[in-house]
Write an enzyme that holds these catalytic residues in place. Sequence first.
Site, PDB file in Angstrom:
ATOM      1  N   PHE A 149       0.847  -1.198   0.000  1.00 19.47           N
ATOM      2  CA  PHE A 149       0.000   0.000   0.000  1.00 19.47           C
ATOM      3  C   PHE A 149       0.878   1.242   0.000  1.00 19.47           C
ATOM      4  O   PHE A 149       1.849   1.339   0.740  1.00 19.47           O
ATOM      5  CB  PHE A 149      -0.907   0.003   1.230  1.00 19.47           C
ATOM      6  CG  PHE A 149      -1.687   1.276   1.429  1.00 19.47           C
ATOM      7  CD1 PHE A 149      -2.681   1.636   0.536  1.00 19.47           C
ATOM      8  CD2 PHE A 149      -1.427   2.103   2.515  1.00 19.47           C
ATOM      9  CE1 PHE A 149      -3.411   2.806   0.717  1.00 19.47           C
ATOM     10  CE2 PHE A 149      -2.157   3.272   2.700  1.00 19.47           C
ATOM     11  CZ  PHE A 149      -3.153   3.625   1.802  1.00 19.47           C
ATOM     12  N   ILE A 151       0.354   5.668  -0.268  1.00 21.91           N
ATOM     13  CA  ILE A 151      -0.613   6.771  -0.289  1.00 21.91           C
ATOM     14  C   ILE A 151       0.124   8.094  -0.387  1.00 21.91           C
ATOM     15  O   ILE A 151       1.253   8.239   0.118  1.00 21.91           O
ATOM     16  CB  ILE A 151      -1.524   6.748   0.964  1.00 21.91           C
ATOM     17  CG1 ILE A 151      -2.666   7.763   0.844  1.00 21.91           C
ATOM     18  CG2 ILE A 151      -0.715   6.967   2.230  1.00 21.91           C
ATOM     19  CD1 ILE A 151      -3.703   7.645   1.941  1.00 21.91           C
ATOM     20  N   GLY A 159      -3.302  16.510   7.890  1.00 16.84           N
ATOM     21  CA  GLY A 159      -3.615  16.836   9.273  1.00 16.84           C
ATOM     22  C   GLY A 159      -5.099  16.924   9.577  1.00 16.84           C
ATOM     23  O   GLY A 159      -5.478  17.364  10.667  1.00 16.84           O
ATOM     24  N   LEU A 162      -7.946  12.874   6.686  1.00 19.11           N
ATOM     25  CA  LEU A 162      -8.311  12.328   5.384  1.00 19.11           C
ATOM     26  C   LEU A 162      -7.451  11.124   5.023  1.00 19.11           C
ATOM     27  O   LEU A 162      -7.919  10.190   4.364  1.00 19.11           O
ATOM     28  CB  LEU A 162      -8.179  13.410   4.321  1.00 19.11           C
ATOM     29  CG  LEU A 162      -8.988  13.200   3.033  1.00 19.11           C
ATOM     30  CD1 LEU A 162     -10.484  13.294   3.331  1.00 19.11           C
ATOM     31  CD2 LEU A 162      -8.608  14.222   1.978  1.00 19.11           C
ATOM     32  N   THR A 164      -6.248   8.813   7.076  1.00 15.29           N
ATOM     33  CA  THR A 164      -6.784   7.639   7.758  1.00 15.29           C
ATOM     34  C   THR A 164      -8.038   7.131   7.061  1.00 15.29           C
ATOM     35  O   THR A 164      -8.193   5.927   6.828  1.00 15.29           O
ATOM     36  CB  THR A 164      -7.100   7.982   9.221  1.00 15.29           C
ATOM     37  OG1 THR A 164      -5.887   8.317   9.903  1.00 15.29           O
ATOM     38  CG2 THR A 164      -7.765   6.812   9.930  1.00 15.29           C
ATOM     39  N   ASN A 191       8.711   9.278  10.518  1.00 12.29           N
ATOM     40  CA  ASN A 191       7.457   9.837  10.010  1.00 12.29           C
ATOM     41  C   ASN A 191       6.311   9.478  10.961  1.00 12.29           C
ATOM     42  O   ASN A 191       5.431   8.667  10.651  1.00 12.29           O
ATOM     43  CB  ASN A 191       7.182   9.307   8.601  1.00 12.29           C
ATOM     44  CG  ASN A 191       6.128  10.111   7.873  1.00 12.29           C
ATOM     45  OD1 ASN A 191       5.439  10.944   8.451  1.00 12.29           O
ATOM     46  ND2 ASN A 191       5.992   9.854   6.583  1.00 12.29           N
ATOM     47  N   ILE A 195       2.673   7.166  10.661  1.00 13.93           N
ATOM     48  CA  ILE A 195       2.536   5.933  11.439  1.00 13.93           C
ATOM     49  C   ILE A 195       1.253   5.967  12.257  1.00 13.93           C
ATOM     50  O   ILE A 195       0.510   4.978  12.327  1.00 13.93           O
ATOM     51  CB  ILE A 195       3.773   5.720  12.328  1.00 13.93           C
ATOM     52  CG1 ILE A 195       4.992   5.423  11.446  1.00 13.93           C
ATOM     53  CG2 ILE A 195       3.536   4.596  13.326  1.00 13.93           C
ATOM     54  CD1 ILE A 195       6.300   5.352  12.218  1.00 13.93           C
ATOM     55  N   TYR A 198      -1.719   5.315   9.976  1.00  9.99           N
ATOM     56  CA  TYR A 198      -1.814   3.913   9.594  1.00  9.99           C
ATOM     57  C   TYR A 198      -2.348   3.065  10.749  1.00  9.99           C
ATOM     58  O   TYR A 198      -3.151   2.136  10.545  1.00  9.99           O
ATOM     59  CB  TYR A 198      -0.449   3.393   9.154  1.00  9.99           C
ATOM     60  CG  TYR A 198       0.106   4.065   7.921  1.00  9.99           C
ATOM     61  CD1 TYR A 198      -0.723   4.426   6.855  1.00  9.99           C
ATOM     62  CD2 TYR A 198       1.466   4.344   7.805  1.00  9.99           C
ATOM     63  CE1 TYR A 198      -0.206   5.041   5.727  1.00  9.99           C
ATOM     64  CE2 TYR A 198       1.988   4.959   6.666  1.00  9.99           C
ATOM     65  CZ  TYR A 198       1.143   5.306   5.642  1.00  9.99           C
ATOM     66  OH  TYR A 198       1.644   5.919   4.528  1.00  9.99           O
ATOM     67  N   LYS A 200      -4.381   4.061  13.138  1.00 12.43           N
ATOM     68  CA  LYS A 200      -5.816   4.336  13.271  1.00 12.43           C
ATOM     69  C   LYS A 200      -6.623   3.608  12.195  1.00 12.43           C
ATOM     70  O   LYS A 200      -7.771   3.225  12.424  1.00 12.43           O
ATOM     71  CB  LYS A 200      -6.068   5.839  13.185  1.00 12.43           C
ATOM     72  CG  LYS A 200      -5.544   6.629  14.372  1.00 12.43           C
ATOM     73  CD  LYS A 200      -5.807   8.120  14.175  1.00 12.43           C
ATOM     74  CE  LYS A 200      -5.261   8.936  15.325  1.00 12.43           C
ATOM     75  NZ  LYS A 200      -5.476  10.403  15.106  1.00 12.43           N
TER      76      LYS A 200
END
Length: 246
Positions: A149, A151, A159, A162, A164, A191, A195, A198, A200
């Site tokens: 994956f 993104i 922030g 969006l 998640t 990062n 993290i 991801y 959540k």
Amino acid sequence: MLLSSRRLDVSWCLETASDQIRIDARGRLWTPTSPSRPRPAPTPPCSPPETAITSLADPIIWLRTETCGLGPYRADLVETYWRWEQDPAILVGYGRQAPESLEARTEGMAHQLRGENIRFTIYDLTGDEPAPAGVATLLPDHSVRTAEFVIMLSPEVRGRGLGTAATQLTLDYAFHVTALRMVWLKVLAPNAGAIRAYEKAGFQHVGPIRQAGYWLGQVCDEIVMDALAAEFTGTSAITPTVGTSP
């Protein structure tokens, strides 16, 4: 901006001052004195065939929540995708060390549209109209029913949760449409914002790949995370539309 192509008739490309010299579709040289075929009607020299361009003013959105949607990867957005990809934060987060030209990105777009990877345009649905806001990609390995994956979000929407939401929708598609059993990703260890997003969305830590990348010029670890179809607990945007198996 080249968005689609079809077979070219190269006969329009060769012409002399005194007479026309053409090459037919089989690559054979032909002049007006050739007895095998009549002289064709004149055509404008070196004028390429018309290119079909599709613009979606009302975008197709396959999956959605109240704030986020996923739709097709769009050839007409290549310059927008390219602009996002050259943002310094994206370059650092991807571990890339040099920008890409728009010309190279446009050429690569044609390859992506023909490829087997699954790409979505992410839409921000919080405004009056759906607005392109990023790209989500699944790189499947069908032999083992897994996918990597990736993104990317535009700077304007970071922030706001969006990322998640888009990640959860992509997992929903991966598990319930593409029938993958596991989706994994790699993220640079510093990062922290990515993290958290991801986590959540349902990804769990697998472990580090030590000293596998760079962050702001410094060597860093890369973290592997995964999500299993068997452990997917997010709200599905797909199953309510097709029902459940008996």
